[in-house]
Each structure stands twice: as C-alpha cells, then as structure tokens.
Design a protein around this motif. Structure first.
Motif, PDB file in Angstrom:
ATOM      1  N   ARG A   1       0.842  -1.394   0.019  1.00 58.22           N
ATOM      2  CA  ARG A   1       0.138   0.002   0.008  1.00 58.22           C
ATOM      3  C   ARG A   1       0.850   1.174  -0.017  1.00 58.22           C
ATOM      4  O   ARG A   1       1.779   1.350   0.658  1.00 58.22           O
ATOM      5  N   VAL A   2       0.406   2.127  -0.846  1.00 56.05           N
ATOM      6  CA  VAL A   2       1.446   3.351  -1.076  1.00 56.05           C
ATOM      7  C   VAL A   2       0.264   4.704  -0.519  1.00 56.05           C
ATOM      8  O   VAL A   2      -0.603   4.855  -1.378  1.00 56.05           O
ATOM      9  N   THR A   3       1.110   5.540   0.141  1.00 58.56           N
ATOM     10  CA  THR A   3       0.113   6.905   0.428  1.00 58.56           C
ATOM     11  C   THR A   3       1.279   8.141  -0.014  1.00 58.56           C
ATOM     12  O   THR A   3       2.374   8.061   0.349  1.00 58.56           O
TER      13      THR A   3
ATOM     14  N   GLY B   1      13.361 -11.903  -4.672  1.00 60.51           N
ATOM     15  CA  GLY B   1      13.528 -10.673  -5.337  1.00 60.51           C
ATOM     16  C   GLY B   1      12.159 -10.086  -5.640  1.00 60.51           C
ATOM     17  O   GLY B   1      12.284  -9.061  -6.324  1.00 60.51           O
ATOM     18  N   VAL B   2      11.161 -10.693  -5.416  1.00 58.28           N
ATOM     19  CA  VAL B   2       9.909 -10.044  -5.760  1.00 58.28           C
ATOM     20  C   VAL B   2       9.539  -8.789  -5.185  1.00 58.28           C
ATOM     21  O   VAL B   2       9.259  -7.717  -5.563  1.00 58.28           O
ATOM     22  N   GLY B   3       9.762  -8.710  -3.798  1.00 56.62           N
ATOM     23  CA  GLY B   3       9.699  -7.701  -2.794  1.00 56.62           C
ATOM     24  C   GLY B   3      10.469  -6.220  -3.410  1.00 56.62           C
ATOM     25  O   GLY B   3      10.089  -5.519  -3.277  1.00 56.62           O
ATOM     26  N   GLN B   4      11.734  -6.818  -3.552  1.00 56.23           N
ATOM     27  CA  GLN B   4      12.936  -5.708  -4.207  1.00 56.23           C
ATOM     28  C   GLN B   4      12.419  -5.159  -5.226  1.00 56.23           C
ATOM     29  O   GLN B   4      12.336  -3.728  -5.578  1.00 56.23           O
ATOM     30  N   TYR B   5      11.884  -5.878  -6.302  1.00 57.63           N
ATOM     31  CA  TYR B   5      11.284  -5.380  -7.706  1.00 57.63           C
ATOM     32  C   TYR B   5      10.236  -4.744  -7.295  1.00 57.63           C
ATOM     33  O   TYR B   5       9.999  -3.559  -7.976  1.00 57.63           O
ATOM     34  N   LEU B   6       9.256  -5.043  -6.634  1.00 55.44           N
ATOM     35  CA  LEU B   6       7.964  -4.123  -6.323  1.00 55.44           C
ATOM     36  C   LEU B   6       8.388  -2.908  -5.807  1.00 55.44           C
ATOM     37  O   LEU B   6       7.755  -1.893  -6.264  1.00 55.44           O
ATOM     38  N   VAL B   7       9.281  -3.004  -4.822  1.00 54.78           N
ATOM     39  CA  VAL B   7       9.525  -1.352  -4.010  1.00 54.78           C
ATOM     40  C   VAL B   7      10.323  -0.621  -5.223  1.00 54.78           C
ATOM     41  O   VAL B   7       9.936   0.513  -5.348  1.00 54.78           O
TER      42      VAL B   7
ATOM     43  N   LEU C   1       3.738  -4.135   3.124  1.00 56.63           N
ATOM     44  CA  LEU C   1       4.466  -4.811   2.141  1.00 56.63           C
ATOM     45  C   LEU C   1       4.596  -6.221   2.371  1.00 56.63           C
ATOM     46  O   LEU C   1       5.176  -6.729   3.515  1.00 56.63           O
ATOM     47  N   ARG C   2       4.107  -7.186   1.788  1.00 55.60           N
ATOM     48  CA  ARG C   2       3.958  -8.454   1.950  1.00 55.60           C
ATOM     49  C   ARG C   2       4.368  -9.447   0.728  1.00 55.60           C
ATOM     50  O   ARG C   2       3.407  -8.962  -0.469  1.00 55.60           O
ATOM     51  N   VAL C   3       4.876 -10.339   0.740  1.00 56.88           N
ATOM     52  CA  VAL C   3       5.151 -11.275  -0.478  1.00 56.88           C
ATOM     53  C   VAL C   3       4.752 -12.583   0.361  1.00 56.88           C
ATOM     54  O   VAL C   3       4.813 -12.987   1.312  1.00 56.88           O
ATOM     55  N   ARG C   4       3.930 -13.180  -0.821  1.00 53.78           N
ATOM     56  CA  ARG C   4       3.529 -14.444  -0.377  1.00 53.78           C
ATOM     57  C   ARG C   4       4.461 -15.426   0.059  1.00 53.78           C
ATOM     58  O   ARG C   4       5.387 -15.745  -0.744  1.00 53.78           O
ATOM     59  N   ASP C   5       4.254 -16.352   1.096  1.00 53.70           N
ATOM     60  CA  ASP C   5       5.287 -17.072   1.639  1.00 53.70           C
ATOM     61  C   ASP C   5       6.146 -17.920   0.274  1.00 53.70           C
ATOM     62  O   ASP C   5       7.385 -18.126   0.553  1.00 53.70           O
TER      63      ASP C   5
END
Length: 127
Positions: A53-55, A76-82, A66-70
């Motif tokens: 979620r971004v404000t 690297g999914v979370g890093q790419y997302l951010v 910020l959450r990545v499914r287990d």
C-alpha cells in the motif's frame, strides 16, 4: 510469463482472491484506492504474489503492508516491487517504510537496507 509490477486501479474477482492470500487481515472493502492511496502488486501467471500500500503526500511517499506470499519469498519479488513503485513516482523525494505489521523486523531491516533505506524509529527512510 514475466513478473510484472502493476498499480491496481480496479480489482477483478481474482485480484480479491489473490490479495486475500497476501493480506488475510484486509477485507476487500478496505482496499479502496485513489490518486494519493495506491496499491501496487507483483503479478505472475495472472496471479498476484505480493503487494504494498502506498500513500503519497506532496513529495513524500509511505509504503505499508509490504508483503510477499510465503511460497514466493527470497526471490527478489519484494525488491522489484519497491523499486518499481519508486520508479513509477519520480516526484517523490522522500520514502518511508512503516514497521507496522512487519512479521520479522530483522529481516525487514536487512531488506530495507538493501534498497537504500536507513533505520529510524518505527520504520525506515530513504531520501
């Protein structure tokens, strides 16, 4: 298929199903978005694997939940997302990651540091 980062403006039924797996604590009704309150997600094979979620306020942006499914973590999914969220909002000069809801603060601290954030009270900051 390629992993893509998308800004969710409307939600399909499948998006709601996938987001319930990412964020079981949020109801679909709580996921309203507008220009200042956004949700970005990582999509692979027509499924959402991660979300944040971004404000936005002026030149400041805050990331929370910020959450990545287990089953997808440590790839690297979370890093790419951010990184894509930051790239998609070039007018934002100061970013904040809140530690609210963080499952493991030490893991999140290492993750934030990798992205250039520095530890602050209640979260991490990047200028």
């Amino acid at each position: 298929m390629k992993l893509t980062i998308i800004r969710l403006v409307t939600f399909t039924e499948q998006d709601h199903i996938d987001l319930a797996k990412v964020w079981p604590e949020y109801s679909p009704a709580s996921l309203e978005v507008d220009d200042d309150h956004r949700i970005y997600a990582a999509r692979f094979n027509d499924r959402l694997l991660a979300a944040v979620r971004v404000t936005l306020r002026g030149t400041e942006g805050a990331l929370d939940s910020l959450r990545v499914r287990d089953i997808t973590r440590r790839r690297g999914v979370g890093q790419y997302l951010v990184e894509e969220v930051i790239r998609d909002n070039p007018s934002i000069t100061s970013w904040w990651i809140a530690d609210i809801g963080v499952e493991d603060r030490s893991v999140m601290a290492a993750f934030a540091q990798t992205l250039g954030f520095t530890a602050q009270e209640n979260g991490w900051e990047k200028r």
